[in-house]
Motif scaffolding. Structure first.
Motif, PDB file in Angstrom:
ATOM      1  N   PRO A  77      57.186  47.050  24.523  1.00  0.00           N
ATOM      2  CA  PRO A  77      58.392  47.307  23.744  1.00  0.00           C
ATOM      3  C   PRO A  77      59.643  47.258  24.611  1.00  0.00           C
ATOM      4  O   PRO A  77      59.566  47.331  25.842  1.00  0.00           O
ATOM      5  N   GLU A  78      60.779  47.127  23.969  1.00  0.00           N
ATOM      6  CA  GLU A  78      62.048  47.227  24.683  1.00  0.00           C
ATOM      7  C   GLU A  78      62.151  48.621  25.300  1.00  0.00           C
ATOM      8  O   GLU A  78      61.801  49.623  24.671  1.00  0.00           O
ATOM      9  N   GLY A  97      62.202  55.062  32.842  1.00  0.00           N
ATOM     10  CA  GLY A  97      62.269  54.188  31.675  1.00  0.00           C
ATOM     11  C   GLY A  97      61.531  54.783  30.489  1.00  0.00           C
ATOM     12  O   GLY A  97      60.567  55.510  30.642  1.00  0.00           O
ATOM     13  N   PHE A  98      61.983  54.452  29.272  1.00  0.00           N
ATOM     14  CA  PHE A  98      61.310  54.940  28.068  1.00  0.00           C
ATOM     15  C   PHE A  98      61.570  53.969  26.912  1.00  0.00           C
ATOM     16  O   PHE A  98      62.563  53.237  26.876  1.00  0.00           O
ATOM     17  N   GLU A 108      75.124  49.599  26.766  1.00  0.00           N
ATOM     18  CA  GLU A 108      74.846  48.532  27.709  1.00  0.00           C
ATOM     19  C   GLU A 108      74.522  49.157  29.064  1.00  0.00           C
ATOM     20  O   GLU A 108      74.801  50.340  29.304  1.00  0.00           O
ATOM     21  N   VAL A 109      73.932  48.379  29.959  1.00  0.00           N
ATOM     22  CA  VAL A 109      73.651  48.880  31.299  1.00  0.00           C
ATOM     23  C   VAL A 109      74.968  49.285  31.963  1.00  0.00           C
ATOM     24  O   VAL A 109      75.942  48.521  31.967  1.00  0.00           O
ATOM     25  N   THR A 128      70.924  52.857  33.067  1.00  0.00           N
ATOM     26  CA  THR A 128      70.947  52.201  34.373  1.00  0.00           C
ATOM     27  C   THR A 128      70.150  50.904  34.408  1.00  0.00           C
ATOM     28  O   THR A 128      70.270  50.126  35.354  1.00  0.00           O
ATOM     29  N   ASP A 129      69.326  50.677  33.386  1.00  0.00           N
ATOM     30  CA  ASP A 129      68.548  49.438  33.349  1.00  0.00           C
ATOM     31  C   ASP A 129      68.019  49.237  31.936  1.00  0.00           C
ATOM     32  O   ASP A 129      67.934  50.187  31.148  1.00  0.00           O
ATOM     33  N   ARG A 130      67.658  48.004  31.618  1.00  0.00           N
ATOM     34  CA  ARG A 130      67.125  47.686  30.288  1.00  0.00           C
ATOM     35  C   ARG A 130      66.128  46.544  30.436  1.00  0.00           C
ATOM     36  O   ARG A 130      66.363  45.589  31.180  1.00  0.00           O
ATOM     37  N   THR A 131      65.007  46.649  29.722  1.00  0.00           N
ATOM     38  CA  THR A 131      63.992  45.605  29.730  1.00  0.00           C
ATOM     39  C   THR A 131      63.718  45.172  28.304  1.00  0.00           C
ATOM     40  O   THR A 131      63.439  46.013  27.443  1.00  0.00           O
TER      41      THR A 131
END
Length: 305
Positions: free
Chosen positions: A168-169, A219-220, A237-238, A256-259
């Motif tokens: 998941p995102e 991350g979550f 946004e990051v 601080t980050d996004r996947t």
């Protein structure tokens, strides 16, 4: 943040793979023995006192025997069957082998300390777990750990469980937890003026678990945090910062980050599937060994439950 600092370890992280019947049985039986000891001829030792009237160990034992006693007795019998089987086979487990297994169990938790804290929460001590891990290793040496997993089995499992391997995102965020919106707005203004997020977290955050690491929550995915926190974090946004309100108070949240979400392929899931099927087959082998030992044992029941 939420319980145990926001999340439980990833699926399977009770994934320490102590999912075989042997460890479950040994842990239950060991906890009972540690808690109640050897009763011998009986015990009038008090376990509680109500208005000067004692409730004894014997009374507690009788109540336990009446409610689920047969299941507890079966677990204790199985524990003894396992002990005798290991003694007969003469297998052993070194401290180094136990430590290596413990470290693999602790990996999903991020540290051995976090793993042991989780065990303590459920009533398991470091010593108790190491004792039972040693038993598991000894049994594996008896039944063997060489397990074959075929390409056909891997493909079939993937097709049956494809969606569970999709990623998941996720976002990674840090936060500063405070009691009031006014405090949160003041901190947000300081950040907009160039203040250091980590320094403010260390000074002001009420979240003791994260403030020394700059408020980092890791991350979550969606569904792991309270709704307003989640919507705020996934809406940024990051590098973005905003305020969220939860049952814990007010949070200054910075992403601080996004996947991005990733759809699984057979190749991307292959390693995880092989690991799961290997462990599953080994667990079946261990369970079969225990069942065979029980079937061969001369077991005499001396008490009706």
């Amino acid at each position: 943040m939420n319980d145990n600092n926001g999340r439980q370890p990833a699926d399977g992280a009770f994934g320490w793979k102590i999912s075989t019947a042997v460890l479950a049985v040994l842990l239950i039986a060991s906890l009972l023995l540690h808690a109640y000891g050897n009763r011998g001829g009986g015990s009038g030792e008090a376990v509680a006192v109500v208005n000067g009237v004692s409730i004894t160990k014997d009374e507690l034992f009788e109540e336990m025997a009446a409610y689920g006693g047969a299941s507890v007795l079966d677990d204790l019998i199985r524990r003894e069957v396992i002990r005798q089987g290991i003694e007969e086979a003469g297998t052993s487990a070194t401290d180094e082998e136990v430590q290596a297994r413990m470290e693999s169990f602790a990996e999903p938790y991020g540290s051995m300390e976090a793993f042991l804290e989780e065990l303590a929460y459920y009533g398991y001590s470091d010593e108790l777990i190491r004792e039972q891990v040693a038993t598991q290793i000894k049994i594996e040496k008896i039944v063997g750990t060489d397990v074959d997993v075929t390409d056909e089995e891997i493909a079939e499992y993937f097709e049956q469980n494809r969606s569970s391997f999709d990623k998941p995102e996720t976002v990674r965020a840090s936060h500063i937890l405070v009691e009031t919106r006014e405090e949160a707005e003041s901190l947000l203004a300081q950040l907009e003026d160039g203040a250091d997020f980590a320094a403010l977290a260390a000074e002001h955050s009420l979240d003791e678990a994260t403030r020394e690491s700059g408020g980092d929550l890791g991350g979550f995915a969606r569904g792991e945090m309270e709704e307003d926190f989640e919507e705020t974090a996934f809406g940024l946004e990051v590098g973005g910062t905003a305020i969220a309100e939860t049952s814990y108070g007010f949070h200054v949240v910075r992403v601080t980050d996004r996947t991005a979400a990733q759809e699984a392929t057979l190749e991307s899931a292959r390693g995880e599937i092989v690991e799961y099927l290997t462990e599953s087959k080994l667990a079946d082998r261990v369970d079969a060994w225990i069942a065979d030992r029980e079937a061969e044992a001369d077991i005499e029941y001396l008490m009706e439950l």
